[in-house]
Motif scaffolding. Structure first.
Motif, PDB file in Angstrom:
ATOM      1  N   LYS A  59       0.840  -1.203   0.000  1.00  0.00           N
ATOM      2  CA  LYS A  59       0.000   0.000   0.000  1.00  0.00           C
ATOM      3  C   LYS A  59       0.874   1.252   0.000  1.00  0.00           C
ATOM      4  CE  LYS A  59      -3.511   2.409   2.690  1.00  0.00           C
ATOM      5  NZ  LYS A  59      -4.271   2.462   3.944  1.00  0.00           N
ATOM      6  N   SER A  60       1.935   1.254   0.800  1.00  0.00           N
ATOM      7  CA  SER A  60       2.838   2.412   0.849  1.00  0.00           C
ATOM      8  C   SER A  60       3.484   2.675  -0.507  1.00  0.00           C
ATOM      9  CB  SER A  60       3.938   2.185   1.895  1.00  0.00           C
ATOM     10  OG  SER A  60       3.391   2.184   3.190  1.00  0.00           O
ATOM     11  N   ILE A  61       3.895   1.591  -1.184  1.00  0.00           N
ATOM     12  CA  ILE A  61       4.505   1.741  -2.503  1.00  0.00           C
ATOM     13  C   ILE A  61       3.509   2.344  -3.478  1.00  0.00           C
ATOM     14  CG2 ILE A  61       5.419   0.464  -4.486  1.00  0.00           C
ATOM     15  CD1 ILE A  61       6.718  -1.456  -2.395  1.00  0.00           C
ATOM     16  N   LEU A  62       2.254   1.882  -3.442  1.00  0.00           N
ATOM     17  CA  LEU A  62       1.239   2.426  -4.347  1.00  0.00           C
ATOM     18  C   LEU A  62       0.949   3.892  -4.051  1.00  0.00           C
ATOM     19  CD1 LEU A  62      -1.344  -0.502  -4.691  1.00  0.00           C
ATOM     20  CD2 LEU A  62       0.464   0.173  -6.278  1.00  0.00           C
ATOM     21  N   VAL A  63       0.854   4.246  -2.771  1.00  0.00           N
ATOM     22  CA  VAL A  63       0.585   5.641  -2.405  1.00  0.00           C
ATOM     23  C   VAL A  63       1.760   6.532  -2.798  1.00  0.00           C
ATOM     24  CG1 VAL A  63       0.244   7.222  -0.445  1.00  0.00           C
ATOM     25  CG2 VAL A  63      -1.054   5.084  -0.562  1.00  0.00           C
ATOM     26  N   LEU A  64       2.986   6.103  -2.447  1.00  0.00           N
ATOM     27  CA  LEU A  64       4.174   6.883  -2.799  1.00  0.00           C
ATOM     28  C   LEU A  64       4.303   7.053  -4.309  1.00  0.00           C
ATOM     29  CD1 LEU A  64       6.913   5.481  -0.381  1.00  0.00           C
ATOM     30  CD2 LEU A  64       6.139   7.844  -0.533  1.00  0.00           C
ATOM     31  N   SER A  65       4.065   5.979  -5.043  1.00  0.00           N
ATOM     32  CA  SER A  65       4.221   6.055  -6.496  1.00  0.00           C
ATOM     33  C   SER A  65       3.139   6.924  -7.126  1.00  0.00           C
ATOM     34  CB  SER A  65       4.254   4.660  -7.129  1.00  0.00           C
ATOM     35  OG  SER A  65       3.079   3.954  -6.844  1.00  0.00           O
TER      36      SER A  65
END
Length: 196
Positions: A59-65
């Motif tokens: 989820k963090s990777i998707l939000v950051l990206s």
């Protein structure tokens, strides 16, 4: 194929395409750290079957990206719109770059997102899906390029290809069709000691 399509549109269009593709290549480099996060963080969490950490990291990777892709895309857009004179003194080439700026924005956003998701797919070792999707995406883009009549259309075909990959990869994970997805959707096991 994209360059070949641009060549058929004339010299100024080809020069404008070259300016925009160089901007694309430069700005998509900002997606690589996001890919590396997925490739380095997720494998050990997947191997440990740590559902909560896999889900939180993904989820963090998707939000950051998402945030990074929109920010980097905006800078690419502004560069093409207002900074094309830095790269070319030809008014026609500048006009092509300025007209292509919105398509460049979407291409950068789709590519940075695709690169980040690709890192997660690498961590999931979902190579068969990646290969098939890459080949199908290439063939679909090649077909779309036959109908393009502008540099914006060429970049739109690229955006469509990468968006398709990102949507299918995220969907594949969300529905548990790869290793990350299976870990995230697994039911929690109750330790035997909790029954005592």
């Amino acid at each position: 194929n994209m360059q070949k399509s641009a060549m058929s549109l004339g010299v100024e269009s080809l020069a404008g395409y070259q300016l925009c593709i160089n901007l694309l290549v430069f700005f998509i480099l900002f997606g690589e750290p996001l890919s590396q996060i997925g490739q380095t963080k997720l494998p050990s969490l997947i191997d440990a079957k740590d559902k909560d950490q896999v889900k939180a990291t993904y989820k963090s990777i998707l939000v950051l990206s998402t945030i990074a892709s929109l920010g980097v895309g905006a800078v690419a857009y502004l560069t093409a719109l207002f900074g094309s004179g830095v790269f070319s003194s030809n008014v026609g080439v500048q006009a092509v770059a300025q007209t292509t700026a919105p398509s460049l924005f979407f291409a950068v956003v789709a590519t940075v997102m695709g690169i980040a998701v690709d890192g997660c797919m690498m961590a999931s070792r979902d190579f068969g899906f990646m290969l098939v999707n890459g080949i199908v995406g290439f063939l679909l883009q090649a077909k779309l390029l036959q109908y393009t009549s502008s540099i914006s259309g060429i970049f739109a075909s690229f955006t469509a290809r990468l968006s398709m990959y990102t949507v299918l990869a995220v969907g594949r994970t969300a529905f548990g069709f790869n290793t990350i997805g299976r870990v995230m959707t697994a039911d929690k096991e109750v330790p035997a000691s909790s029954f005592l």
